[in-house]
Scaffold this active site. Structure first.
Site, PDB file in Angstrom:
ATOM      1  NE  ARG A 178      -3.535  -2.310   2.598  1.00  0.00           N
ATOM      2  CZ  ARG A 178      -4.327  -2.635   3.606  1.00  0.00           C
ATOM      3  NH1 ARG A 178      -4.389  -1.868   4.665  1.00  0.00           N
ATOM      4  NH2 ARG A 178      -5.058  -3.729   3.561  1.00  0.00           N
ATOM      5  CD  GLN A 235      -3.576  -7.841   5.336  1.00  0.00           C
ATOM      6  OE1 GLN A 235      -3.972  -8.431   4.348  1.00  0.00           O
ATOM      7  NE2 GLN A 235      -4.241  -6.831   5.869  1.00  0.00           N
ATOM      8  CG  HIS A 267     -10.921 -13.157   3.327  1.00  0.00           C
ATOM      9  ND1 HIS A 267      -9.610 -13.109   2.919  1.00  0.00           N
ATOM     10  CD2 HIS A 267     -11.295 -11.878   3.575  1.00  0.00           C
ATOM     11  CE1 HIS A 267      -9.220 -11.845   2.901  1.00  0.00           C
ATOM     12  NE2 HIS A 267     -10.211 -11.076   3.291  1.00  0.00           N
TER      13      HIS A 267
END
Length: 634
Positions: A360, A378, A382
């Site tokens: 990012r 990370q 999900h």
RNA sequence: GCCAGUUUAGCUCAGUGGUAGAGCAACGGUUUUGUAAACCGUCGGUCGUCGGUUCAAAUCCGACAACUGGCUCCA
């Protein structure tokens, strides 16, 4: 009275009089009075029966009040020295206070010393704080006449009918709710101006930037000194410093916001990653890996391109004919895996996990060591489930997460529930259900938490888990986010019991958040003195003379054979030097061997920071260290 | 991105217009040493980058970059 005692007075009395009736010492120490739980000035008249408590600098409320007083005194000092400056707001904060000023010419660092000196004069002068109540129009006119447009704006924004209270000390008047101490002298000398910063008016980056001066204030000079000492100590455990000293990683100008992991740091990274893996597998997660570089169409479909395109790294390819984004998160990729083949309700919940490397383009001013970076990993996953499964999945996640934090030695965790933001996708009905589910899960897990209105993600509310760093800043690590939007946008569906297609709910969740950030926090938490399972080098075999070289090599080999991370130090140096160097490198265990040990098959075991050593048989040492190195379980 | 500050040897830091310094580290040699610093010697810097002022710039001016502390942001 707090102690249960009761005092009677013939008529209305001031808080000061009550304090004086109890004792001269208390009268002198009194800063304010609590009347039926409300903090008030000592000058406030009490005209009815009430539960009261005299507040002094010994109580937290007293210190907070002094910090607020100090903010007023700073504003007074600034107005005296720099009359063209406008004052805005100046609250107390955790360790002190700040005040925001508006002026064309920014303050220089040298100005802090001048302001502080003027503040000390004002404190010595012991000017009384006097409360006055003004009519609204008069207050606005007064501040407008002085050119204090920000103050006038604050008063205009107060609700009609609100009492406008003004505090006066010397020549200086400030709009303030109060209460304040009786006089400036009560502040004492336990304060210091610490830093200069910019801050947007009303916290909005579209507004002008004000000059914020921070100070710290304490009940006494001794407490101030203690606080400053603690700050220095905290600096010693700063992850950037320890990262360099222990040769864990470095950062350099050519790759801002990206970490160069050195062998020792990367060892820790892998240990942590594998630790999380070991927790995810029994919890029913399936690990996956998804592409880094993905065509813009997918991010446009997911909504990320519109929402965060400005902070994404983009790559032109096919000679400029196509544009791809480097993935800033893993969710669209996981939805693509879910969409392969038809899914039945019997397949749910499905839990895809990934140690996803994300990029990012964070604003330059946001970067901070390895805690806030542009490339990070990370421990993402999900969960695709039915709406009925949401609460139990959330609860299971929260328990998994708390277990991990506990194993890693964290017990001070702030839990927050971020609610719907202004800019969002999805109907209010979806948001109502989503927020409700997260609340139930938090309650079922028995967690206390605070609401953060407007702080949710654009696709759903989230639970945030915040940890504290060495100098008291907090960092968001774990997160659990409800998403009722992405499955729709990326057309994910399953076949329900009724034979029809349904949208699954997606739960985004990460336990550590960013592995980079979490390692930074661990470094600070342990100040580099890691528990054995996490330490990049668990032990060093150090020889006393070269007679023991072969034996030392044998020990190292035997340790490595059982999975221990062990180095050998065979240098022609004194044992004192070796002990010192490996102690500074924070190696948890030293195995010292000389001629005696080599002849008897023993080892002198020395713990980091320990004073003495223990003579143990080699097999014994290896056995003990293996057990101690076990990754935390349960 | 905004405000302020910082940038000199691997690290910590001196150095206010006249040939760039210290301590530690590193390297070489001597020392075979028993639990937090053996001894002697040597190397090491286009002073963040680019441009300007000046006979002369680490030093003065400008731009840019990175970093630090805040603010804003953090899918």
């Amino acid at each position: 009275m707090p102690d249960g005692a009761t005092r009677m007075f013939d008529g209305p009395v001031t808080g000061a009089a009550v304090a004086a009736s109890i004792g001269a010492g208390l009268a002198k120490a009194a800063l304010a009075i609590k009347i039926d739980g409300q903090l008030r000035d000592l000058s406030r008249v009490i005209d009815r029966d009430a539960r009261i408590a005299i507040i002094t600098r010994e109580q937290p409320e007293g210190i907070e009040l002094l910090r607020h007083d100090a903010a007023h005194v700073m504003a007074q000092a600034v107005k005296t020295l720099f009359p063209e400056t406008q004052v805005t707001i100046g609250p107390s904060i955790d360790t002190g206070f700040y005040y925001d000023f508006a002026r064309d010419q920014p303050f220089a660092l040298d100005d802090l010393a001048k302001i502080e000196e003027k503040m000390r004069e004002i404190v010595r002068a012991d000017q009384p704080f006097v409360r006055e109540e003004w009519p609204r129009d008069q207050a606005i006119a007064h501040f407008e006449n002085l050119g204090e447009h920000y103050k006038a704006e604050i008063i205009r924004d107060l609700p009609e009918g609100e009492i406008i209270s003004i505090y006066r000390q010397g020549e200086f008047l400030d709009l303030c709710l109060g209460p304040h101490a009786p006089s400036t002298g009560k502040i004492g000398m336990g304060f210091k101006l610490t830093k200069l910063a910019g801050a947007y008016w009303r916290g909005d980056s579209r507004n002008p930037m004000l000059q914020r001066v921070y100070g710290t204030a304490w009940a006494s000079e001794k407490e101030l000194a203690h606080y400053l000492f603690q700050l220095e100590e905290a600096e010693k455990r700063d992850h950037r410093r320890i990262g360099r000293e222990l040769d864990l990683f470095h950062l350099q100008e050519e790759a801002p916001g990206q970490v160069f992991w050195h062998p020792k740091g990367w060892t820790m990274f892998r240990i942590l990653e594998n630790f999380i893996r070991s927790r995810l597998e029994p919890a029913g997660y399936d690990e996956v890996k998804t592409p880094q570089l993905v065509d813009q169409s997918l991010f446009k479909a997911s909504g990320h391109w519109d929402m965060y395109g400005a902070n994404m790294f983009k790559v032109e390819h096919d000679e400029g004919a196509r544009v791809a984004g480097i993935k800033p998160m893993n969710c669209p990729g996981h939805v693509q895996i879910f969409r392969q083949g038809l899914k039945s309700y019997r397949d749910l919940p499905l839990r895809y996990s990934e140690f996803g490397a994300c990029h990012r383009n964070e604003p330059s001013g946001a970067l901070h060591g390895i805690m806030r970076v542009r490339a990070f990993t990370q421990d993402d996953a999900h969960i695709f489930c039915t709406e009925d499964q949401v609460v139990s999945e959330c609860e299971a996640y929260i328990r998994l997460q708390l277990g991990v934090y506990e194993a890693l030695g964290f017990d001070k965790i702030d839990v927050k529930l971020a609610l719907r933001p202004e800019e969002r996708y999805g109907t209010d009905a979806i948001w109502d259900r989503a927020e409700g589910s997260l609340r139930s899960a938090l309650e079922r897990a028995g967690l206390s938490y605070t609401d953060l209105p407007g702080e949710g993600a654009f696709y759903g509310p989230k639970i945030e888990f915040h940890l504290h760093d060495a100098i008291g800043r907090t960092w968001q690590c774990g997160t659990l986010q409800f998403d009722g939007v992405l499955p729709e946008r990326l057309d994910a569906s399953y076949i329900g019991e009724d034979g029809q297609r349904h949208r699954p709910v997606m739960l985004h969740r990460a336990i550590l958040g960013s592995l980079e950030r979490f390692l930074g926090i661990l470094i600070e938490q342990y100040a580099g003195k890691f528990p054995l399972w996490l330490a990049p080098v668990q032990a060093v075999v150090a020889t006393i003379t070269s007679d023991a070289d072969d034996y030392a090599r044998e020990i190292q080999k035997a340790c490595i054979a059982v999975g221990l991370r062990v180095e050998a130090d065979l240098r022609n140096e004194k044992i004192n030097l070796k002990v010192r160097e490996h102690s500074l490198a924070k190696v948890p265990v030293m195995l010292v061997v000389g001629k005696r040990e080599a002849e008897t098959g023993m080892v002198a075991l020395r713990r980091l920071g320990g004073k003495d050593q223990e003579i143990v048989a080699l097999n014994d040492v290896i056995h003990r260290l293996s057990i101690e190195s076990a990754v935390p379980s349960a």
